[in-house]
Motif scaffolding. Structure first.
Motif, mmCIF file in Angstrom:
data_model
loop_
_atom_site.group_PDB
_atom_site.id
_atom_site.type_symbol
_atom_site.label_atom_id
_atom_site.label_comp_id
_atom_site.label_asym_id
_atom_site.label_seq_id
_atom_site.Cartn_x
_atom_site.Cartn_y
_atom_site.Cartn_z
ATOM 1 N N ASP A 50 0.832 -1.191 0.000
ATOM 2 C CA ASP A 50 0.000 0.000 0.000
ATOM 3 C C ASP A 50 0.876 1.253 0.000
ATOM 4 O O ASP A 50 2.094 1.170 0.110
ATOM 5 C CB ASP A 50 -0.973 -0.002 1.176
ATOM 6 C CG ASP A 50 -0.271 -0.006 2.528
ATOM 7 O OD1 ASP A 50 0.961 -0.077 2.554
ATOM 8 O OD2 ASP A 50 -0.975 0.055 3.549
ATOM 9 N N SER A 52 1.328 3.757 2.145
ATOM 10 C CA SER A 52 2.117 4.046 3.346
ATOM 11 C C SER A 52 3.342 3.134 3.445
ATOM 12 O O SER A 52 4.424 3.575 3.842
ATOM 13 C CB SER A 52 1.254 3.936 4.610
ATOM 14 O OG SER A 52 0.759 2.626 4.755
ATOM 15 N N GLU A 115 -7.163 2.819 1.049
ATOM 16 C CA GLU A 115 -6.264 1.860 1.703
ATOM 17 C C GLU A 115 -6.295 2.003 3.218
ATOM 18 O O GLU A 115 -6.220 1.001 3.939
ATOM 19 C CB GLU A 115 -4.838 2.050 1.187
ATOM 20 C CG GLU A 115 -4.670 1.606 -0.246
ATOM 21 C CD GLU A 115 -3.285 1.873 -0.795
ATOM 22 O OE1 GLU A 115 -3.003 1.353 -1.873
ATOM 23 O OE2 GLU A 115 -2.497 2.595 -0.159
ATOM 24 N N TYR A 116 -6.444 3.234 3.700
ATOM 25 C CA TYR A 116 -6.541 3.443 5.139
ATOM 26 C C TYR A 116 -7.816 2.798 5.688
ATOM 27 O O TYR A 116 -7.778 2.101 6.709
ATOM 28 C CB TYR A 116 -6.533 4.944 5.456
ATOM 29 C CG TYR A 116 -6.763 5.273 6.893
ATOM 30 C CD1 TYR A 116 -5.768 5.070 7.841
ATOM 31 C CD2 TYR A 116 -8.005 5.752 7.313
ATOM 32 C CE1 TYR A 116 -5.993 5.349 9.184
ATOM 33 C CE2 TYR A 116 -8.229 6.024 8.651
ATOM 34 C CZ TYR A 116 -7.229 5.833 9.583
ATOM 35 O OH TYR A 116 -7.451 6.100 10.897
#
Length: 123
Positions: A50, A52, A115-116
């Motif tokens: 992802d 991050s 994604e979070y």
């Protein structure tokens, strides 16, 4: 006899180039967002990471390096007085670049937010 295009005088002052409505801020941010969105999606598909994780896994260094190079490459013509509109024609117009950059900015934010919320990579 061919007529030459009259060029409008363009300010090359630092404060005018970087003004809120100046030619540099949105165009540079859009170019970086287009590169960033494509790179983020490519790494996510290839490695399953992802955004991050990509940033924490060495992506920050690449981001800073790319930002500096693309910003300088975008600023050199502006400080020489060349406008983007004066060299855009056909399919690749300056307006198309701005819209693509805006969509890329939205795409990056949407990707990171999704994604979070999902808790991991999109793919």
């Amino acid at each position: 006899m061919a007529e030459e295009k009259q060029k409008a005088k363009v300010s090359t002052k630092f404060s005018d180039v970087f003004a809120f409505s100046g030619p540099a801020p949105e165009r540079i941010n859009g170019r970086l967002a287009m590169i960033g969105f494509v790179a983020a999606m490519a790494v996510e598909v290839a490695k399953g990471q992802d955004v991050s994780t990509q940033i924490l896994d060495g992506g920050l260094t690449w981001f800073i390096g790319t930002s500096v190079v693309l910003s300088l490459a975008s600023l050199v013509p502006l400080f020489k007085g060349v406008t983007v509109e004066s060299v855009s024609e056909g399919l690749m117009t300056s307006d198309a670049e701005l819209w693509n950059g805006r969509f890329a900015m939205l795409g990056l934010v949407a990707l990171a937010f999704t994604e979070y919320v999902k808790g991991g990579a999109l793919v």
